[in-house]
Scaffold this motif. Sequence first.
Motif, PDB file in Angstrom:
ATOM      1  N   GLN A  11       0.829  -1.207   0.000  1.00  0.00           N
ATOM      2  CA  GLN A  11       0.000   0.000   0.000  1.00  0.00           C
ATOM      3  C   GLN A  11       0.864   1.259   0.000  1.00  0.00           C
ATOM      4  O   GLN A  11       0.565   2.239  -0.674  1.00  0.00           O
ATOM      5  N   ARG A  12       1.932   1.234   0.776  1.00  0.00           N
ATOM      6  CA  ARG A  12       2.804   2.411   0.866  1.00  0.00           C
ATOM      7  C   ARG A  12       3.568   2.628  -0.439  1.00  0.00           C
ATOM      8  O   ARG A  12       3.675   3.751  -0.940  1.00  0.00           O
ATOM      9  N   GLU A  13       4.073   1.543  -1.013  1.00  0.00           N
ATOM     10  CA  GLU A  13       4.956   1.666  -2.167  1.00  0.00           C
ATOM     11  C   GLU A  13       4.216   1.917  -3.484  1.00  0.00           C
ATOM     12  O   GLU A  13       4.816   2.389  -4.445  1.00  0.00           O
ATOM     13  N   MET A  14       2.921   1.594  -3.538  1.00  0.00           N
ATOM     14  CA  MET A  14       2.222   1.733  -4.826  1.00  0.00           C
ATOM     15  C   MET A  14       1.804   3.165  -5.112  1.00  0.00           C
ATOM     16  O   MET A  14       1.468   3.504  -6.251  1.00  0.00           O
ATOM     17  N   ILE A  15       1.834   4.038  -4.112  1.00  0.00           N
ATOM     18  CA  ILE A  15       1.263   5.376  -4.284  1.00  0.00           C
ATOM     19  C   ILE A  15       2.081   6.228  -5.247  1.00  0.00           C
ATOM     20  O   ILE A  15       1.534   6.823  -6.186  1.00  0.00           O
ATOM     21  N   LEU A  16       3.408   6.299  -5.068  1.00  0.00           N
ATOM     22  CA  LEU A  16       4.229   7.179  -5.904  1.00  0.00           C
ATOM     23  C   LEU A  16       4.190   6.793  -7.378  1.00  0.00           C
ATOM     24  O   LEU A  16       3.919   7.663  -8.231  1.00  0.00           O
ATOM     25  N   PRO A  17       4.438   5.512  -7.760  1.00  0.00           N
ATOM     26  CA  PRO A  17       4.359   5.178  -9.192  1.00  0.00           C
ATOM     27  C   PRO A  17       2.994   5.486  -9.794  1.00  0.00           C
ATOM     28  O   PRO A  17       2.910   5.970 -10.930  1.00  0.00           O
ATOM     29  N   SER A  18       1.931   5.212  -9.038  1.00  0.00           N
ATOM     30  CA  SER A  18       0.585   5.433  -9.570  1.00  0.00           C
ATOM     31  C   SER A  18       0.299   6.922  -9.767  1.00  0.00           C
ATOM     32  O   SER A  18      -0.280   7.322 -10.785  1.00  0.00           O
ATOM     33  N   LEU A  19       0.706   7.748  -8.809  1.00  0.00           N
ATOM     34  CA  LEU A  19       0.466   9.192  -8.932  1.00  0.00           C
ATOM     35  C   LEU A  19       1.256   9.797 -10.078  1.00  0.00           C
ATOM     36  O   LEU A  19       0.777  10.708 -10.763  1.00  0.00           O
ATOM     37  N   ILE A  20       2.486   9.310 -10.302  1.00  0.00           N
ATOM     38  CA  ILE A  20       3.292   9.824 -11.418  1.00  0.00           C
ATOM     39  C   ILE A  20       2.575   9.582 -12.746  1.00  0.00           C
ATOM     40  O   ILE A  20       2.540  10.450 -13.622  1.00  0.00           O
ATOM     41  N   ALA A  21       1.981   8.386 -12.886  1.00  0.00           N
ATOM     42  CA  ALA A  21       1.259   8.073 -14.125  1.00  0.00           C
ATOM     43  C   ALA A  21       0.071   9.011 -14.331  1.00  0.00           C
ATOM     44  O   ALA A  21      -0.309   9.312 -15.468  1.00  0.00           O
ATOM     45  N   LEU A  22      -0.525   9.495 -13.240  1.00  0.00           N
ATOM     46  CA  LEU A  22      -1.665  10.410 -13.341  1.00  0.00           C
ATOM     47  C   LEU A  22      -1.237  11.857 -13.574  1.00  0.00           C
ATOM     48  O   LEU A  22      -1.911  12.611 -14.283  1.00  0.00           O
ATOM     49  N   VAL A  23      -0.099  12.245 -12.999  1.00  0.00           N
ATOM     50  CA  VAL A  23       0.319  13.653 -13.004  1.00  0.00           C
ATOM     51  C   VAL A  23       1.088  14.033 -14.269  1.00  0.00           C
ATOM     52  O   VAL A  23       0.877  15.121 -14.831  1.00  0.00           O
ATOM     53  N   VAL A  24       1.974  13.146 -14.746  1.00  0.00           N
ATOM     54  CA  VAL A  24       2.867  13.510 -15.854  1.00  0.00           C
ATOM     55  C   VAL A  24       2.114  13.927 -17.119  1.00  0.00           C
ATOM     56  O   VAL A  24       2.452  14.955 -17.732  1.00  0.00           O
ATOM     57  N   PRO A  25       1.085  13.190 -17.589  1.00  0.00           N
ATOM     58  CA  PRO A  25       0.383  13.637 -18.806  1.00  0.00           C
ATOM     59  C   PRO A  25      -0.213  15.035 -18.667  1.00  0.00           C
ATOM     60  O   PRO A  25      -0.192  15.828 -19.627  1.00  0.00           O
ATOM     61  N   VAL A  26      -0.762  15.344 -17.478  1.00  0.00           N
ATOM     62  CA  VAL A  26      -1.346  16.676 -17.257  1.00  0.00           C
ATOM     63  C   VAL A  26      -0.250  17.741 -17.309  1.00  0.00           C
ATOM     64  O   VAL A  26      -0.408  18.792 -17.943  1.00  0.00           O
ATOM     65  N   ALA A  27       0.894  17.455 -16.659  1.00  0.00           N
ATOM     66  CA  ALA A  27       1.998  18.418 -16.643  1.00  0.00           C
ATOM     67  C   ALA A  27       2.545  18.664 -18.047  1.00  0.00           C
ATOM     68  O   ALA A  27       2.799  19.811 -18.443  1.00  0.00           O
ATOM     69  N   VAL A  28       2.700  17.586 -18.810  1.00  0.00           N
ATOM     70  CA  VAL A  28       3.197  17.738 -20.190  1.00  0.00           C
ATOM     71  C   VAL A  28       2.206  18.542 -21.023  1.00  0.00           C
ATOM     72  O   VAL A  28       2.592  19.403 -21.822  1.00  0.00           O
ATOM     73  N   GLY A  29       0.908  18.292 -20.828  1.00  0.00           N
ATOM     74  CA  GLY A  29      -0.102  19.046 -21.570  1.00  0.00           C
ATOM     75  C   GLY A  29      -0.079  20.530 -21.236  1.00  0.00           C
ATOM     76  O   GLY A  29      -0.224  21.376 -22.130  1.00  0.00           O
ATOM     77  N   LEU A  30       0.107  20.842 -19.960  1.00  0.00           N
ATOM     78  CA  LEU A  30       0.154  22.249 -19.545  1.00  0.00           C
ATOM     79  C   LEU A  30       1.360  22.974 -20.131  1.00  0.00           C
ATOM     80  O   LEU A  30       1.283  24.148 -20.487  1.00  0.00           O
ATOM     81  N   ILE A  31       2.500  22.277 -20.225  1.00  0.00           N
ATOM     82  CA  ILE A  31       3.750  22.918 -20.656  1.00  0.00           C
ATOM     83  C   ILE A  31       3.931  22.851 -22.171  1.00  0.00           C
ATOM     84  O   ILE A  31       4.315  23.840 -22.809  1.00  0.00           O
ATOM     85  N   PHE A  32       3.635  21.679 -22.762  1.00  0.00           N
ATOM     86  CA  PHE A  32       3.970  21.467 -24.177  1.00  0.00           C
ATOM     87  C   PHE A  32       2.744  21.249 -25.061  1.00  0.00           C
ATOM     88  O   PHE A  32       2.891  20.818 -26.202  1.00  0.00           O
TER      89      PHE A  32
END
Length: 707
Positions: free
Chosen positions: A594-615
């Motif tokens: 439960q502890r270890e799955m949070i960071l990889p999962s959140l990165i998959a959700l956040v990166v596309p939004v961040a790339v869309g905002l910037i590029f």
Amino acid sequence: MKQDEGNETMREIAQSVREGAMAYLRQQYKVVGIVFAVLCLIFIFMAFVLDAQNKVVPFAFLTGGFFSGLCGFLGMKTATNASARTTSAAMQGLNAALKVSFRAGAVMGLIVVGFALLDITGWFLILYYLFPKILPGFLEVNPLPQITVIMLSFGMGASTQALFARVGGGIYTKAADVGADLVGKVEAGIPEDDPRNPAVIADNVGDNVGDVAGMGADLYESYAGSILATAALGVAAIAARDHSDLALQLKYLSAPMIIAGIGVILSILGIYMVRTKEGATMKQLMGSLNFGINGSAVGIAVVSLPLLMYLGLPNVWQIWGAIITGLVAGLIIGKSTEVFTSHDYSPTRAIAKQAQTGPATVIIEGIAVGMESTAIPVITIAVAVAISYYLPGGASEPLMGLYGVGIAAVGMLATLGITLATDAYGPIADNAGGNAEMAKLDKSVRERTDQLDALGNTTAATGKGFAIGSAALTALALLAAYLEEIRYGLIHLAHKDTLIIPGEGSIDTLKVSVSQFMSYYDVTLMNPKVLIGLFMGAAMAFYFCALTMKAVGRSAGAMVEEVRRQFREKPGIMRGEEKPDYARCVEISTVGAQREMILPSLIALVVPVAVGLIFDVAGVLGLLAGGLTTGFVLAIMMANAGGAWDNAKKFIEEGKHKDEYGEKGSEQHKATIVGDTVGDPFKDTSGPSLNILIKLMSMVSSCSLVS
């Protein structure tokens, strides 16, 4: 459930596994529930406050996640109820054990396809028939192109749940497996599934967590995503010709659902075709499963043509050809995976041969086999994409070509009911072997369950290859569906009814083609935004794998220390005088996952939004393309290398060629255990999670394009 669960010891062991599995799911659903609540609030804010999304999106998102989670729960419950019953059936014979374990696995396959079709058709009926009655004017502002685009948000809910299930389940199962193997088999020298090993119950729980709940959520998402993306592309292709032709749009929308429906019926028939004889070899057992799968595939190929003709598609033969292409591609990828992971073939035996010189050469050979195994699936997908794109007329009408690619993915996944059964049955057979070992049953029972377990390793690897191949086609269809989301956003959110296309002037947004979209957003390899996105997509695949593998390492380290502590502080465990603390090991795996799955999962959700905002759109398309191509090849390599390492160990354990390869307990065997331990996070954590990563990024990009 009517089958005998065996003696009291067998029932106690099965109950411990059930309790551990349910405790894990309860904890996971708490974490996932929090994430879903936050995301849903964001969608509600965007829909009701900013008016930047359709107001149905938050609720469609929730139902996708709910049904995906429900599938995991029901599949896990069935699998954990079936293990001791499979052991009991193995006392009677191999065929009896195969029938119990395989039909229990089939529950997972059938609820996945059942709930996915229920959710998709339910939302369509609500949006198309109910909403126009309770909200006058709904259809005027939400014709079919908009309805299909809204329904894609359901796929994001399924994708988000699938990612947490896959990552969390993969970390759990491999932390327990690695801990049990390193201390139990390598250090203490006790057999696999020995009741003296404190991690043995956690290991058995982990098999179900990873390959039942995790794989079910993964393929639920692929299945739903392929149908939704294909429906959206079909409607868009016809709408581009004539926006008012709702009848023809409905035909192209319903075609993938009809193919999926045929697949459910024929999968059930295929499940009843699976049977074997006592003393069957691995090839004969694999042939029994393939008989059911291939029978279902042939049935779909035969039945789909007259039904598509009855539906009245103008290019029925071309669409049928695309479906056949998907079916054949799935079978080729499955066979290729079997060749590179089954110990009946030379690649896996070559790994076992390298065990004579130690663990290092076993690892080198395994990585090489994994890399070599990527060629056939990549070529197969490339050919399948080319045929399914150009056959329906993609050269002159790109949207119809992309519809062909989408329906090829639907064709590949049409046999999911039985294909997923072959995967979900593996953990049941594995747990059955553990139950036989811990209950100290006759050696012949363990030999039968080991046969089914070895077959389960191959079918699990085949299932992962199938999942990866379908993910590639589905992600490509979703990539195209992303463009339709952009069209929806431009018209209904940005209120741009026309676009200025470089060199062509002003064009109605409804009529803008794929190539014109590429020109409008400057999606070319000379645009640095696209190149940046490509590099980031490729890096995402590797970074995501690094995070999940490190997570397994940390959780496994905690498990190793706990098992060592128990052996050290309770010397009576090894003498069989004290009972290990199984619950503590289950707790370590659960909390760690439960502890270890949070960071990889959140990165998959956040990166596309961040790339869309910037590029903007150009960067997002680069990100999705880079993630798709790199993630696809890397996932195949990792899954097949891990499967080959595992079966090389099983090959030596069988002892049928001990003069050449060694036997159980030998130095060669210990070398393959090290290889298998390295391969565990490859095949059961990082590799399978990449399937979801490449699809989830497309879904997130679609649902958050306004940002």
